[in-house]
Motif scaffolding. Structure first.
Motif, PDB file in Angstrom:
ATOM      1  N   VAL A  67       0.553  -1.135  -0.004  1.00  0.00           N
ATOM      2  CA  VAL A  67       0.010   0.063   0.051  1.00  0.00           C
ATOM      3  C   VAL A  67       0.750   1.276   0.052  1.00  0.00           C
ATOM      4  CG1 VAL A  67      -1.880   1.038   1.509  1.00  0.00           C
ATOM      5  CG2 VAL A  67      -1.850  -1.245   1.341  1.00  0.00           C
ATOM      6  N   GLY A  68       0.573   2.053  -1.060  1.00  0.00           N
ATOM      7  CA  GLY A  68       1.483   3.259  -1.161  1.00  0.00           C
ATOM      8  C   GLY A  68       0.996   4.211  -0.359  1.00  0.00           C
ATOM      9  N   ALA A  69       1.704   5.380  -0.340  1.00  0.00           N
ATOM     10  CA  ALA A  69       1.473   6.621   0.491  1.00  0.00           C
ATOM     11  C   ALA A  69       0.160   7.328   0.159  1.00  0.00           C
ATOM     12  CB  ALA A  69       2.665   7.513   0.481  1.00  0.00           C
ATOM     13  N   ASP A  70      -0.207   6.946  -1.343  1.00  0.00           N
ATOM     14  CA  ASP A  70      -1.595   7.663  -1.496  1.00  0.00           C
ATOM     15  C   ASP A  70      -2.665   6.657  -1.245  1.00  0.00           C
ATOM     16  OD1 ASP A  70      -0.832   5.886  -3.306  1.00  0.00           O
ATOM     17  OD2 ASP A  70      -1.219   7.144  -5.151  1.00  0.00           O
ATOM     18  N   GLY A  71      -2.684   5.398  -0.442  1.00  0.00           N
ATOM     19  CA  GLY A  71      -3.270   4.495  -0.360  1.00  0.00           C
ATOM     20  C   GLY A  71      -3.791   3.723  -1.554  1.00  0.00           C
ATOM     21  N   ARG A  72      -3.083   3.672  -2.561  1.00  0.00           N
ATOM     22  CA  ARG A  72      -3.144   2.775  -3.680  1.00  0.00           C
ATOM     23  C   ARG A  72      -2.257   1.688  -3.645  1.00  0.00           C
ATOM     24  NH1 ARG A  72      -6.969   4.884  -7.093  1.00  0.00           N
ATOM     25  NH2 ARG A  72      -7.099   7.221  -6.790  1.00  0.00           N
ATOM     26  N   LEU A  73      -2.533   0.700  -4.596  1.00  0.00           N
ATOM     27  CA  LEU A  73      -1.711  -0.667  -4.212  1.00  0.00           C
ATOM     28  C   LEU A  73      -0.451  -0.634  -5.204  1.00  0.00           C
ATOM     29  CD1 LEU A  73      -4.423  -3.426  -4.259  1.00  0.00           C
ATOM     30  CD2 LEU A  73      -3.001  -2.577  -2.438  1.00  0.00           C
ATOM     31  N   GLU A  74       0.289  -0.948  -5.214  1.00  0.00           N
ATOM     32  CA  GLU A  74       1.860  -1.280  -5.950  1.00  0.00           C
ATOM     33  C   GLU A  74       1.979  -2.491  -5.768  1.00  0.00           C
ATOM     34  OE1 GLU A  74       5.174   1.058  -3.939  1.00  0.00           O
ATOM     35  OE2 GLU A  74       3.589   2.252  -4.344  1.00  0.00           O
ATOM     36  N   GLY A 119      -6.242 -12.160   0.097  1.00  0.00           N
ATOM     37  CA  GLY A 119      -7.060 -12.093  -1.062  1.00  0.00           C
ATOM     38  C   GLY A 119      -6.229 -11.436  -1.822  1.00  0.00           C
ATOM     39  N   VAL A 120      -4.829 -11.623  -1.980  1.00  0.00           N
ATOM     40  CA  VAL A 120      -3.874 -10.898  -2.993  1.00  0.00           C
ATOM     41  C   VAL A 120      -3.926 -11.448  -4.437  1.00  0.00           C
ATOM     42  CG1 VAL A 120      -2.088 -10.691  -1.143  1.00  0.00           C
ATOM     43  CG2 VAL A 120      -2.070 -12.831  -2.723  1.00  0.00           C
ATOM     44  N   HIS A 121      -4.683 -12.493  -4.705  1.00  0.00           N
ATOM     45  CA  HIS A 121      -5.182 -12.732  -5.951  1.00  0.00           C
ATOM     46  C   HIS A 121      -6.123 -12.111  -6.701  1.00  0.00           C
ATOM     47  CE1 HIS A 121      -7.425 -15.316  -3.551  1.00  0.00           C
ATOM     48  NE2 HIS A 121      -8.304 -15.319  -4.675  1.00  0.00           N
ATOM     49  N   LYS A 122      -6.971 -11.283  -5.821  1.00  0.00           N
ATOM     50  CA  LYS A 122      -7.996 -10.498  -6.473  1.00  0.00           C
ATOM     51  C   LYS A 122      -7.784  -9.133  -6.420  1.00  0.00           C
ATOM     52  CE  LYS A 122     -11.626 -13.771  -4.528  1.00  0.00           C
ATOM     53  NZ  LYS A 122     -12.880 -13.787  -3.555  1.00  0.00           N
ATOM     54  N   LEU A 123      -6.621  -8.477  -6.458  1.00  0.00           N
ATOM     55  CA  LEU A 123      -6.246  -7.164  -6.368  1.00  0.00           C
ATOM     56  C   LEU A 123      -5.634  -7.018  -7.881  1.00  0.00           C
ATOM     57  CD1 LEU A 123      -4.918  -7.061  -3.006  1.00  0.00           C
ATOM     58  CD2 LEU A 123      -7.024  -6.473  -3.638  1.00  0.00           C
ATOM     59  N   GLU A 124      -5.545  -5.335  -7.941  1.00  0.00           N
ATOM     60  CA  GLU A 124      -4.910  -5.052  -9.317  1.00  0.00           C
ATOM     61  C   GLU A 124      -4.036  -3.615  -8.849  1.00  0.00           C
ATOM     62  OE1 GLU A 124      -8.871  -3.309  -9.054  1.00  0.00           O
ATOM     63  OE2 GLU A 124      -8.227  -5.366  -9.061  1.00  0.00           O
ATOM     64  N   ALA A 125      -3.004  -3.407  -9.400  1.00  0.00           N
ATOM     65  CA  ALA A 125      -2.279  -2.055  -9.384  1.00  0.00           C
ATOM     66  C   ALA A 125      -2.879  -0.944  -9.573  1.00  0.00           C
ATOM     67  CB  ALA A 125      -0.942  -2.127 -10.248  1.00  0.00           C
ATOM     68  N   GLY A 126      -2.757  -0.038  -8.645  1.00  0.00           N
ATOM     69  CA  GLY A 126      -3.502   1.301  -8.609  1.00  0.00           C
ATOM     70  C   GLY A 126      -4.931   1.277  -8.107  1.00  0.00           C
ATOM     71  N   ARG A 127      -5.358   0.268  -7.678  1.00  0.00           N
ATOM     72  CA  ARG A 127      -6.518   0.317  -6.668  1.00  0.00           C
ATOM     73  C   ARG A 127      -6.528   1.043  -5.481  1.00  0.00           C
ATOM     74  NH1 ARG A 127     -10.870  -3.317  -7.168  1.00  0.00           N
ATOM     75  NH2 ARG A 127     -12.601  -2.407  -5.734  1.00  0.00           N
ATOM     76  N   LYS A 128      -7.507   1.871  -5.301  1.00  0.00           N
ATOM     77  CA  LYS A 128      -7.689   2.495  -3.629  1.00  0.00           C
ATOM     78  C   LYS A 128      -8.059   1.694  -2.939  1.00  0.00           C
ATOM     79  CE  LYS A 128      -7.566   6.596  -1.681  1.00  0.00           C
ATOM     80  NZ  LYS A 128      -6.542   7.343  -1.862  1.00  0.00           N
ATOM     81  N   VAL A 129      -7.420   1.411  -1.680  1.00  0.00           N
ATOM     82  CA  VAL A 129      -7.599   0.591  -0.566  1.00  0.00           C
ATOM     83  C   VAL A 129      -7.802   1.136   0.420  1.00  0.00           C
ATOM     84  CG1 VAL A 129      -6.875  -1.445  -2.093  1.00  0.00           C
ATOM     85  CG2 VAL A 129      -5.513  -0.036  -0.341  1.00  0.00           C
ATOM     86  N   ARG A 130      -8.787   0.507   1.475  1.00  0.00           N
ATOM     87  CA  ARG A 130      -9.062   1.156   2.625  1.00  0.00           C
ATOM     88  C   ARG A 130      -8.242  -0.175   3.756  1.00  0.00           C
ATOM     89  NH1 ARG A 130     -14.011   0.987   2.921  1.00  0.00           N
ATOM     90  NH2 ARG A 130     -14.630  -0.690   4.195  1.00  0.00           N
ATOM     91  N   VAL A 131      -7.170   0.534   4.400  1.00  0.00           N
ATOM     92  CA  VAL A 131      -6.328  -0.421   5.146  1.00  0.00           C
ATOM     93  C   VAL A 131      -7.044  -0.831   6.541  1.00  0.00           C
ATOM     94  CG1 VAL A 131      -4.127  -0.396   6.529  1.00  0.00           C
ATOM     95  CG2 VAL A 131      -4.183   0.888   4.290  1.00  0.00           C
ATOM     96  N   MET A 132      -6.947  -2.051   6.639  1.00  0.00           N
ATOM     97  CA  MET A 132      -7.489  -2.654   7.890  1.00  0.00           C
ATOM     98  C   MET A 132      -6.388  -3.601   8.576  1.00  0.00           C
ATOM     99  SD  MET A 132     -11.174  -3.654   6.632  1.00  0.00           S
ATOM    100  CE  MET A 132     -11.820  -3.733   8.422  1.00  0.00           C
ATOM    101  N   THR A 133      -6.135  -3.533   9.894  1.00  0.00           N
ATOM    102  CA  THR A 133      -5.192  -4.533  10.529  1.00  0.00           C
ATOM    103  C   THR A 133      -6.056  -5.548  11.548  1.00  0.00           C
ATOM    104  OG1 THR A 133      -4.922  -2.877  12.436  1.00  0.00           O
ATOM    105  CG2 THR A 133      -3.520  -2.575  10.515  1.00  0.00           C
ATOM    106  N   ARG A 134      -5.410  -6.306  11.941  1.00  0.00           N
ATOM    107  CA  ARG A 134      -5.957  -7.239  12.925  1.00  0.00           C
ATOM    108  C   ARG A 134      -6.342  -6.461  14.131  1.00  0.00           C
ATOM    109  NH1 ARG A 134      -5.573 -12.176  10.830  1.00  0.00           N
ATOM    110  NH2 ARG A 134      -3.777 -12.679   9.452  1.00  0.00           N
TER     111      ARG A 134
END
Length: 369
Positions: free
Chosen positions: A314-321, A351-366
């Motif tokens: 998860v990048g600084a802008d909240g998007r996946l790389e 769920g790493v196989h259902k993601l794509e680059a640049g997707r905006k995500v909402r971070v959650m921890t345990r």
């Protein structure tokens, strides 16, 4: 005649209404786009990589043993008449441990003394005969053959005396060997004889642990034996896990045990103290010895598109790389990798196989679940 549209004029009220409507439509479009972006943010479970050593540390059950442990036995055959020590008793060098019946050894000494006395008398007589024969030969009253024979008898008498002296020395030694003595300061760890028992020469009677350095005795599996001295070794007692001792490999068997297929090893305890007692159980930990620090990530975080393993970061802008990594080793629940990761990064672990680059995500921890 038709008028041009350019000459058509609108009332000011209509113009204001049109502008307000246009601005309202623009604001509604922006709100709808923001709502769509918010709805498109996918919640992902993240974790931070942990720094780990490339080599795997191991733990082994160990036993505290003395550096030197002697199996003491009598150097002569005889019947045990007394045992002076018990298991666990501290002794000094030269202190008697057990004794054999000395009657036969005294008789042998007395016999050797008598034989030596007789041999000395024979030598004295032979020397007198040799002296007289020399005088007679000088005056011509005897032959050379007689002189040679007397000289040979004197030489034989001297040899018998030497043998008698050696026999007496051996008899005295045997009498001294009838008492088993400690060959150094230490603790009696085992007594294997009782009064009345007949022992052969060299048969173990007392086991003595010498005072001084202590070792941790362990059995190493075949796959770990080559790395026995690669990492830092520490020792903790089962009875006191709060105290940690430092250790160093001192001895490693060159061959594996036939039954267990393990290699016997001894680690010297460098900072032993009075809390260590012989026979105590301990855990020997051999730390990882890899020169390169690697990152530990959950197995579920690995993603492979066909061109090598990688993880979603998860990048600084909240998007996946996608961050490519190099796999070092797989453990039971984690993977050791090297690459563009740091302990501060957040990586997706489910769920790493259902993601794509640049997707905006909402971070959650345990912790937030």
């Amino acid at each position: 005649m038709t008028k041009s549209c350019s000459h058509i004029s609108f009332p000011p009220v209509l113009v204001c209404v049109a502008l307000v409507a246009a601005l309202g439509l623009s604001a509604c479009g922006k709100r709808e786009e923001e709502n769509r972006d918010a709805l498109s943010e996918r919640p992902v479970l993240v974790a931070q990589p942990r720094v780990a050593a490339q080599s795997q540390g191991r733990e082994f059950a160990a036993t505290i043993r003395p550096r030197v442990e002697s199996d003491l036995g009598f150097r002569v055959t005889g019947k045990v008449v007394k045992r002076f020590v018990q298991a666990g008793q501290k002794v000094k060098a030269g202190e008697p441990l057990a004794a054999l019946d000395e009657n036969d050894f005294r008789l042998q000494r007395e016999q050797a003394e008598a034989e030596l006395s007789a041999a000395r008398m024979v030598v004295a007589q032979a020397l007198g005969d040799e002296k007289r024969a020399l005088a007679l030969r000088k005056n011509g009253w005897t032959t050379d053959a007689t002189l040679d024979r007397i000289r040979a008898s004197a030489q034989e008498a001297r040899g018998r005396q030497q043998r008698a002296e050696r026999a007496l020395e051996l008899a005295r030694n045997s009498l001294d060997y009838a008492t088993l003595r400690a060959d150094g300061d230490g603790v009696v760890t085992q007594t294997l004889v009782e009064p009345g028992q007949v022992l052969g020469s060299g048969q173990t009677a007392i086991r003595l642990a010498h005072s001084g350095a202590l070792d941790a005795a362990v059995s190493l599996p075949e796959d770990f034996a080559p790395y026995a001295d690669k990492g830092a070794a520490t020792l903790t007692l089962w009875s006191n896990r709060g105290k940690v001792y430092h250790a160093r490999l001192r001895e490693l068997s060159p061959s594996a045990d036939v039954a267990t297929r393990t290699f016997a090893a001894r680690y010297a305890i460098l900072d032993a103290d009075a809390a260590l007692a012989l026979g105590m159980s301990a855990t020997l930990s051999i730390a990882a010895a890899g020169p390169e620090q690697v990152m530990s990530v959950p197995l579920s975080a690995l993603y492979n598109q066909g061109d090598g393993p990688s993880v979603w970061k998860v990048g600084a802008d909240g998007r996946l790389e996608l961050a490519p990594v190099k796999l070092v080793r797989l453990d039971s629940d984690a993977a050791l990798v090297t690459g563009g990761l740091s302990p501060a990064d957040q990586i997706v672990v489910l769920g790493v196989h259902k993601l794509e680059a640049g997707r905006k995500v909402r971070v959650m921890t345990r912790q937030t679940l």
